[in-house]
Design a protein around this motif. Structure first.
Motif, PDB file in Angstrom:
ATOM      1  N   CYS A 248      32.751  32.623 -30.777  1.00 28.67           N
ATOM      2  CA  CYS A 248      34.100  31.900 -30.753  1.00 28.67           C
ATOM      3  C   CYS A 248      34.184  31.763 -32.144  1.00 28.67           C
ATOM      4  O   CYS A 248      34.746  32.470 -33.266  1.00 28.67           O
ATOM      5  N   HIS A 255      29.353  34.434 -27.008  1.00 31.29           N
ATOM      6  CA  HIS A 255      28.014  33.549 -26.755  1.00 31.29           C
ATOM      7  C   HIS A 255      28.146  34.019 -24.649  1.00 31.29           C
ATOM      8  O   HIS A 255      29.281  34.971 -24.911  1.00 31.29           O
ATOM      9  N   CYS A 310      24.851  26.738 -32.171  1.00 31.48           N
ATOM     10  CA  CYS A 310      26.287  26.869 -32.826  1.00 31.48           C
ATOM     11  C   CYS A 310      27.114  25.940 -33.225  1.00 31.48           C
ATOM     12  O   CYS A 310      26.641  24.966 -32.229  1.00 31.48           O
ATOM     13  N   CYS A 312      29.950  25.378 -33.518  1.00 33.70           N
ATOM     14  CA  CYS A 312      31.104  24.735 -32.634  1.00 33.70           C
ATOM     15  C   CYS A 312      30.962  23.898 -31.059  1.00 33.70           C
ATOM     16  O   CYS A 312      31.939  23.267 -30.858  1.00 33.70           O
TER      17      CYS A 312
HETATM   18 ZN    ZN Z   1      30.639  28.708 -30.796  1.00 37.41          ZN
END
Ligand code: ZN
Length: 430
Positions: A248, A255, A310, A312
């Protein structure tokens, strides 16, 4: 955030339930419909009802690349021939190719996984995607292409090679996303640089896969092409093909789509699981693959699970970029060393380039020595060598637990090759 091709589950608890259900299905399906797996399970003295929890996965026997070859031409086939709608095969340099079969559901699942990659990379239907990978019996072209169309972006199936055409397409079609291997990306980047096209093209993202890349090489590609986003896409023929995960925008870690397969990380010597976060071999078990299901398939690729969540926001688990092959691992003074770890250290040293060799020698004192020979960066003066040597020595000593001898050589001194460059020279056996 993922919108259209979101995971089949909402959180890790649901993921575990989903994986257990898929594991039970896969084991039952393989046992019932494949002579290969039936025999394999019989030999191990197990039946599908052995699976009560996810931990029971460890009771199942491993499968390997040699199973793919010995069960050729339709290895591990678990559906009737009439239900197979496509086959793919690995490029295989030696012996028989590894063949994988697909039902319509397998193709649909693969396509949806791949669409999730495009979505995570932030593509929209406005994007123009130059698919500069091999089309043919291998999985790359078909995988990138089908998902791109399903996603609704514009596919430009330019295929491998032909730099002249790639340059024309980049400029004329205003390509915004380039899909290719890292080696090809570097060739394209150097050509764009040579022709002074950087300001005439509209590239924004690179999706690169199927080979180990150093951070230094990635940085070079991005700089020459003027792009800010670079995503790694893993791809293994036996596991559908490319598109089973993606890095990402927050890091180089990948991922992986754990709602389609279980990833175990094992110690290649003991075959036991490693502690979370430790490096080991990637072992795959699919959850809904019909034609060629994988059960504890040893890929020989090395990685480690990233234990931190993460930033994100995607909860699907992550692994590090591929750190090499378990066959490449060497042992020095009782320490297991993976070349990928040294790669990462060298890439973060600002005064050296991306070319290096690791030489292992047994000296007269009877001890083993690891020599790291690395090229000085093109712009760096020799005066910086001592500092580079000390820095690399210290990093390797701390992170790998081996004290190396570091040699800095002139830029362009080490041999280069287009494909796999030999980097490890173990002279201890002579
Ligand atoms: Zn991520």
């Amino acid at each position: 955030m993922l919108v259209r091709f979101q995971p089949q589950v909402n959180n890790l608890t649901e993921l575990n339930e989903h994986q257990l259900k898929g594991l039970k299905w896969t084991v039952n399906h393989a046992h019932k419909n494949s002579t290969f797996f039936k025999e394999k399970f019989n030999q191990a003295g197990i039946t599908p009802d052995i699976i009560k929890s996810l931990d029971d996965l460890r009771k199942l026997p491993f499968t390997t690349a040699s199973d793919f070859r010995s069960d050729y031409p339709y290895p591990m086939r678990s559906v009737a021939h009439a239900d197979i709608i496509r086959i793919h095969a690995s490029s295989g340099t030696t012996g028989k190719r590894k063949v994988a079969c697909y039902t319509q559901k397998d193709i649909d699942d693969w396509r949806d996984m791949f669409c999730r990659c495009y979505e995570m990379a932030g593509l929209t239907r406005e994007d123009r995607v130059q698919i500069c990978v091999g089309y043919g019996v291998w999985t790359a072209g078909a995988g990138f292409q089908l998902a791109c169309e399903q996603f609704g972006a514009m596919a430009i199936p330019s295929g491998m090679g032909n730099l002249e055409m790639q340059m024309t397409f980049l400029e004329d079609f205003e390509t915004s996303v380039l899909c290719c291997t890292a080696s090809m990306a570097l060739l394209v980047a150097q050509e764009v640089n040579k022709r002074g096209l950087r300001d005439k093209i509209h590239l924004k993202k690179i999706i690169a896969g199927s080979e180990r890349t150093s951070p230094a090489m990635k940085a070079k590609i991005m700089e020459l092409l003027g792009v800010e986003e670079y995503y790694d896409i893993p791809g293994l023929t036996e596991l559908y093909g490319p598109g089973t995960g993606l890095s990402c925008s927050f890091s180089e870690n990948i991922h992986y789509w754990a709602d389609y397969y279980i990833l175990e990380i094992i110690n290649p010597d003991t075959l036991e699981p490693v502690a979370p976060g430790e490096i080991g071999e990637m072992v795959y078990t699919t959850l809904g693959k019909e034609a060629t299901p994988l059960i504890r398939y040893r890929s020989r690729d090395l990685t480690r699970i990233i234990t931190e969540p993460c930033p994100c926001g995607c909860f699907l688990p992550r692994h590090s970029p591929i750190l090499g092959r378990s066959d490449d691992m060497f042992v020095i003074r009782g320490v297991n060393v993976y070349p990928g770890e040294i790669d990462i250290i060298l890439s973060s040293c600002k005064n050296v380039g991306s070319e290096y060799q690791i030489i292992l020698e047994r000296k007269d004192d009877g001890k083993d020595y690891m020599i790291i020979r690395v090229e000085r960066d093109k712009q760096t003066e020799t005066a910086a060598d001592q500092e580079s040597r000390d820095w690399i020595h210290e990093q390797v000593r701390q992170k790998i637990m081996v004290s190396p001898i570091v040699e800095i050589v002139d830029y362009n001194k080490l041999p280069r090759s287009e494909r796999k460059t030999k980097r490890i020279f173990d002279n201890r056996k002579i």
